[in-house]
Scaffold this motif. Structure first.
Motif, PDB file in Angstrom:
ATOM      1  N   SER A   1       0.835  -1.209   0.000  1.00  0.00           N
ATOM      2  CA  SER A   1       0.000   0.000   0.000  1.00  0.00           C
ATOM      3  C   SER A   1       0.864   1.251   0.000  1.00  0.00           C
ATOM      4  O   SER A   1       0.563   2.224  -0.706  1.00  0.00           O
ATOM      5  CB  SER A   1      -0.922   0.011   1.227  1.00  0.00           C
ATOM      6  OG  SER A   1      -1.832  -1.062   1.185  1.00  0.00           O
TER       7      SER A   1
ATOM      8  N   GLU B   1       1.019   4.088  -2.938  1.00  0.00           N
ATOM      9  CA  GLU B   1       0.711   5.474  -2.559  1.00  0.00           C
ATOM     10  C   GLU B   1       1.806   6.429  -3.034  1.00  0.00           C
ATOM     11  O   GLU B   1       1.523   7.478  -3.618  1.00  0.00           O
ATOM     12  CB  GLU B   1       0.548   5.559  -1.039  1.00  0.00           C
ATOM     13  CG  GLU B   1       0.254   6.962  -0.530  1.00  0.00           C
ATOM     14  CD  GLU B   1       0.197   7.026   0.995  1.00  0.00           C
ATOM     15  OE1 GLU B   1       0.199   8.139   1.531  1.00  0.00           O
ATOM     16  OE2 GLU B   1       0.146   5.957   1.644  1.00  0.00           O
TER      17      GLU B   1
ATOM     18  N   GLU C   1       1.976   6.563  -6.959  1.00  0.00           N
ATOM     19  CA  GLU C   1       0.889   7.393  -7.487  1.00  0.00           C
ATOM     20  C   GLU C   1       1.249   8.874  -7.389  1.00  0.00           C
ATOM     21  O   GLU C   1       1.074   9.642  -8.338  1.00  0.00           O
ATOM     22  CB  GLU C   1      -0.393   7.112  -6.721  1.00  0.00           C
ATOM     23  CG  GLU C   1      -1.590   7.915  -7.190  1.00  0.00           C
ATOM     24  CD  GLU C   1      -2.823   7.603  -6.376  1.00  0.00           C
ATOM     25  OE1 GLU C   1      -3.856   7.287  -6.974  1.00  0.00           O
ATOM     26  OE2 GLU C   1      -2.747   7.673  -5.115  1.00  0.00           O
TER      27      GLU C   1
ATOM     28  N   LEU D   1      -1.341  -0.305  -9.696  1.00  0.00           N
ATOM     29  CA  LEU D   1      -1.883   0.928  -9.137  1.00  0.00           C
ATOM     30  C   LEU D   1      -3.252   1.241  -9.726  1.00  0.00           C
ATOM     31  O   LEU D   1      -4.204   1.546  -8.999  1.00  0.00           O
ATOM     32  CB  LEU D   1      -0.919   2.083  -9.391  1.00  0.00           C
ATOM     33  CG  LEU D   1      -1.450   3.495  -9.097  1.00  0.00           C
ATOM     34  CD1 LEU D   1      -1.776   3.644  -7.614  1.00  0.00           C
ATOM     35  CD2 LEU D   1      -0.430   4.540  -9.547  1.00  0.00           C
TER      36      LEU D   1
ATOM     37  N   HIS E   1      -5.860  -1.223  -8.568  1.00  0.00           N
ATOM     38  CA  HIS E   1      -6.204  -0.970  -7.168  1.00  0.00           C
ATOM     39  C   HIS E   1      -7.137   0.229  -7.034  1.00  0.00           C
ATOM     40  O   HIS E   1      -8.110   0.197  -6.270  1.00  0.00           O
ATOM     41  CB  HIS E   1      -4.918  -0.738  -6.372  1.00  0.00           C
ATOM     42  CG  HIS E   1      -5.141  -0.372  -4.938  1.00  0.00           C
ATOM     43  ND1 HIS E   1      -5.774  -1.200  -4.046  1.00  0.00           N
ATOM     44  CD2 HIS E   1      -4.814   0.769  -4.249  1.00  0.00           C
ATOM     45  CE1 HIS E   1      -5.835  -0.609  -2.851  1.00  0.00           C
ATOM     46  NE2 HIS E   1      -5.271   0.572  -2.961  1.00  0.00           N
ATOM     47  N   ARG E   2      -6.860   1.291  -7.777  1.00  0.00           N
ATOM     48  CA  ARG E   2      -7.653   2.508  -7.663  1.00  0.00           C
ATOM     49  C   ARG E   2      -9.021   2.389  -8.329  1.00  0.00           C
ATOM     50  O   ARG E   2     -10.009   2.951  -7.847  1.00  0.00           O
ATOM     51  CB  ARG E   2      -6.896   3.692  -8.267  1.00  0.00           C
ATOM     52  CG  ARG E   2      -5.705   4.166  -7.448  1.00  0.00           C
ATOM     53  CD  ARG E   2      -6.118   4.557  -6.062  1.00  0.00           C
ATOM     54  NE  ARG E   2      -5.023   5.168  -5.316  1.00  0.00           N
ATOM     55  CZ  ARG E   2      -4.914   5.117  -4.001  1.00  0.00           C
ATOM     56  NH1 ARG E   2      -5.834   4.470  -3.292  1.00  0.00           N
ATOM     57  NH2 ARG E   2      -3.904   5.689  -3.393  1.00  0.00           N
ATOM     58  N   PHE E   3      -9.091   1.698  -9.454  1.00  0.00           N
ATOM     59  CA  PHE E   3     -10.324   1.707 -10.237  1.00  0.00           C
ATOM     60  C   PHE E   3     -11.187   0.464 -10.051  1.00  0.00           C
ATOM     61  O   PHE E   3     -12.318   0.421 -10.532  1.00  0.00           O
ATOM     62  CB  PHE E   3      -9.999   1.904 -11.723  1.00  0.00           C
ATOM     63  CG  PHE E   3      -9.312   3.215 -12.003  1.00  0.00           C
ATOM     64  CD1 PHE E   3      -9.695   4.367 -11.339  1.00  0.00           C
ATOM     65  CD2 PHE E   3      -8.280   3.296 -12.925  1.00  0.00           C
ATOM     66  CE1 PHE E   3      -9.069   5.579 -11.583  1.00  0.00           C
ATOM     67  CE2 PHE E   3      -7.649   4.504 -13.176  1.00  0.00           C
ATOM     68  CZ  PHE E   3      -8.039   5.658 -12.500  1.00  0.00           C
TER      69      PHE E   3
ATOM     70  N   ARG F   1     -15.648   8.860  -6.566  1.00  0.00           N
ATOM     71  CA  ARG F   1     -14.512   8.024  -6.939  1.00  0.00           C
ATOM     72  C   ARG F   1     -13.481   8.813  -7.751  1.00  0.00           C
ATOM     73  O   ARG F   1     -12.275   8.618  -7.591  1.00  0.00           O
ATOM     74  CB  ARG F   1     -14.993   6.788  -7.710  1.00  0.00           C
ATOM     75  CG  ARG F   1     -15.725   5.773  -6.829  1.00  0.00           C
ATOM     76  CD  ARG F   1     -16.063   4.516  -7.626  1.00  0.00           C
ATOM     77  NE  ARG F   1     -14.858   3.852  -8.081  1.00  0.00           N
ATOM     78  CZ  ARG F   1     -14.227   2.876  -7.420  1.00  0.00           C
ATOM     79  NH1 ARG F   1     -14.689   2.464  -6.256  1.00  0.00           N
ATOM     80  NH2 ARG F   1     -13.151   2.307  -7.922  1.00  0.00           N
TER      81      ARG F   1
ATOM     82  N   ASP G   1     -11.655  11.081  -5.236  1.00  0.00           N
ATOM     83  CA  ASP G   1     -10.769  10.305  -4.358  1.00  0.00           C
ATOM     84  C   ASP G   1      -9.549   9.778  -5.108  1.00  0.00           C
ATOM     85  O   ASP G   1      -8.481   9.601  -4.509  1.00  0.00           O
ATOM     86  CB  ASP G   1     -11.534   9.125  -3.738  1.00  0.00           C
ATOM     87  CG  ASP G   1     -12.575   9.583  -2.719  1.00  0.00           C
ATOM     88  OD1 ASP G   1     -12.570  10.763  -2.345  1.00  0.00           O
ATOM     89  OD2 ASP G   1     -13.411   8.740  -2.316  1.00  0.00           O
ATOM     90  N   ASN G   2      -9.715   9.496  -6.414  1.00  0.00           N
ATOM     91  CA  ASN G   2      -8.637   8.894  -7.209  1.00  0.00           C
ATOM     92  C   ASN G   2      -8.093   9.850  -8.264  1.00  0.00           C
ATOM     93  O   ASN G   2      -7.603   9.420  -9.300  1.00  0.00           O
ATOM     94  CB  ASN G   2      -9.149   7.612  -7.887  1.00  0.00           C
ATOM     95  CG  ASN G   2      -9.588   6.563  -6.890  1.00  0.00           C
ATOM     96  OD1 ASN G   2      -8.898   6.284  -5.925  1.00  0.00           O
ATOM     97  ND2 ASN G   2     -10.765   5.995  -7.106  1.00  0.00           N
TER      98      ASN G   2
ATOM     99  N   ALA H   1      -4.591   9.260  -9.750  1.00  0.00           N
ATOM    100  CA  ALA H   1      -4.523   8.133 -10.690  1.00  0.00           C
ATOM    101  C   ALA H   1      -5.099   8.544 -12.040  1.00  0.00           C
ATOM    102  O   ALA H   1      -4.569   8.167 -13.095  1.00  0.00           O
ATOM    103  CB  ALA H   1      -5.261   6.926 -10.129  1.00  0.00           C
ATOM    104  N   TYR H   2      -6.181   9.302 -12.034  1.00  0.00           N
ATOM    105  CA  TYR H   2      -6.764   9.774 -13.290  1.00  0.00           C
ATOM    106  C   TYR H   2      -5.788  10.688 -14.030  1.00  0.00           C
ATOM    107  O   TYR H   2      -5.695  10.644 -15.264  1.00  0.00           O
ATOM    108  CB  TYR H   2      -8.073  10.518 -13.030  1.00  0.00           C
ATOM    109  CG  TYR H   2      -9.278   9.622 -12.963  1.00  0.00           C
ATOM    110  CD1 TYR H   2      -9.898   9.169 -14.122  1.00  0.00           C
ATOM    111  CD2 TYR H   2      -9.803   9.222 -11.741  1.00  0.00           C
ATOM    112  CE1 TYR H   2     -11.017   8.340 -14.070  1.00  0.00           C
ATOM    113  CE2 TYR H   2     -10.916   8.392 -11.676  1.00  0.00           C
ATOM    114  CZ  TYR H   2     -11.513   7.960 -12.847  1.00  0.00           C
ATOM    115  OH  TYR H   2     -12.609   7.142 -12.800  1.00  0.00           O
TER     116      TYR H   2
END
Length: 211
Positions: A8, A12, A15, A56, A59-61, A92, A95-96, A99-100
């Motif tokens: 994790s 983190e 990312e 990653l 995990h995020r999506f 979402r 929060d992500n 990543a986006y």
């Protein structure tokens, strides 16, 4: 994919660095140093930087499908389900958002070396669920037959990211400057605006051309 504490932490940090420096601008050694972990441990858990990015994104999506299934199966009519769908997507995305940012840059890179096959497959499955909800609403006569369904998701994402990437302007415009206020604005005012926009698009009937 169940992650232990070290995994994790690696994801983190990766990312954060990918979002700040880009995929090519970030080395495994940098990730290891900032995560305070041995380089060999990253190879042990993920194999390579490319597979680390793949993990990653997964995990995020991941998890959207299950949450969307609850929205579709939930109580209320189609308008309520659209409201819940938009609220889910905005939460979402917010929060992500790091990543986006990585995906938006790397996926559009014509010389990228990273495989986005898993991401695209996930994205297609998620879209199919949204499309199914809208088509069912069309069959029930709730939504217009003239909806451009593939543009519904970009409308949600585009509105959010225009706000977030210009948040300093909106902070000045609305007179707030604390992160918690940004979060509150996203989860309330911005979400409500997007919900209204999507419902208007879904129910808008094109005028009949009598010419």
């Amino acid at each position: 994919m169940e992650l232990n504490e070290k995994q994790s932490r690696i994801l983190e940090v990766a990312e954060k660095l990918f979002a700040e420096n880009g995929f090519d601008g970030t080395s495994v050694r940098q990730i290891a140093r900032e995560a305070d972990i041995n380089v060999a441990m990253i190879s042990y858990y993920f194999g390579s930087k490319e597979k680390l990015l793949d993990a990653l994104l997964f995990h995020r999506f991941s998890g959207f499908r299950k949450e969307m299934e609850k929205v579709i199966a939930g109580e209320g009519g189609y308008m309520t389900k659209v409201d819940n769908m938009v609220a889910l997507m905005v939460r979402r995305i917010h929060d992500n958002r790091r990543a986006y940012k990585v995906v938006n840059f790397e996926y559009s890179n014509p010389v990228r070396r990273v495989s986005f096959d898993n991401y695209v497959r996930q994205k297609r499955e998620n879209y199919n669920m949204i499309e199914g909800l809208i088509r069912n609403g069309q069959e029930e006569g709730v939504f217009s037959k003239h909806v451009n369904i593939p543009l519904i998701v970009p409308t949600i994402l585009g509105t959010y990211f225009h706000f977030y990437y210009n948040k300093k302007f909106f902070q000045a415009l609305h007179g707030f400057n604390e992160q918690i206020t940004i979060d509150d604005y996203v989860y309330t005012t911005l979400t409500i605006h997007i919900q209204q926009t999507i419902k208007a698009l879904l129910t808008y009937e094109m005028p009949v051309n009598k010419g």
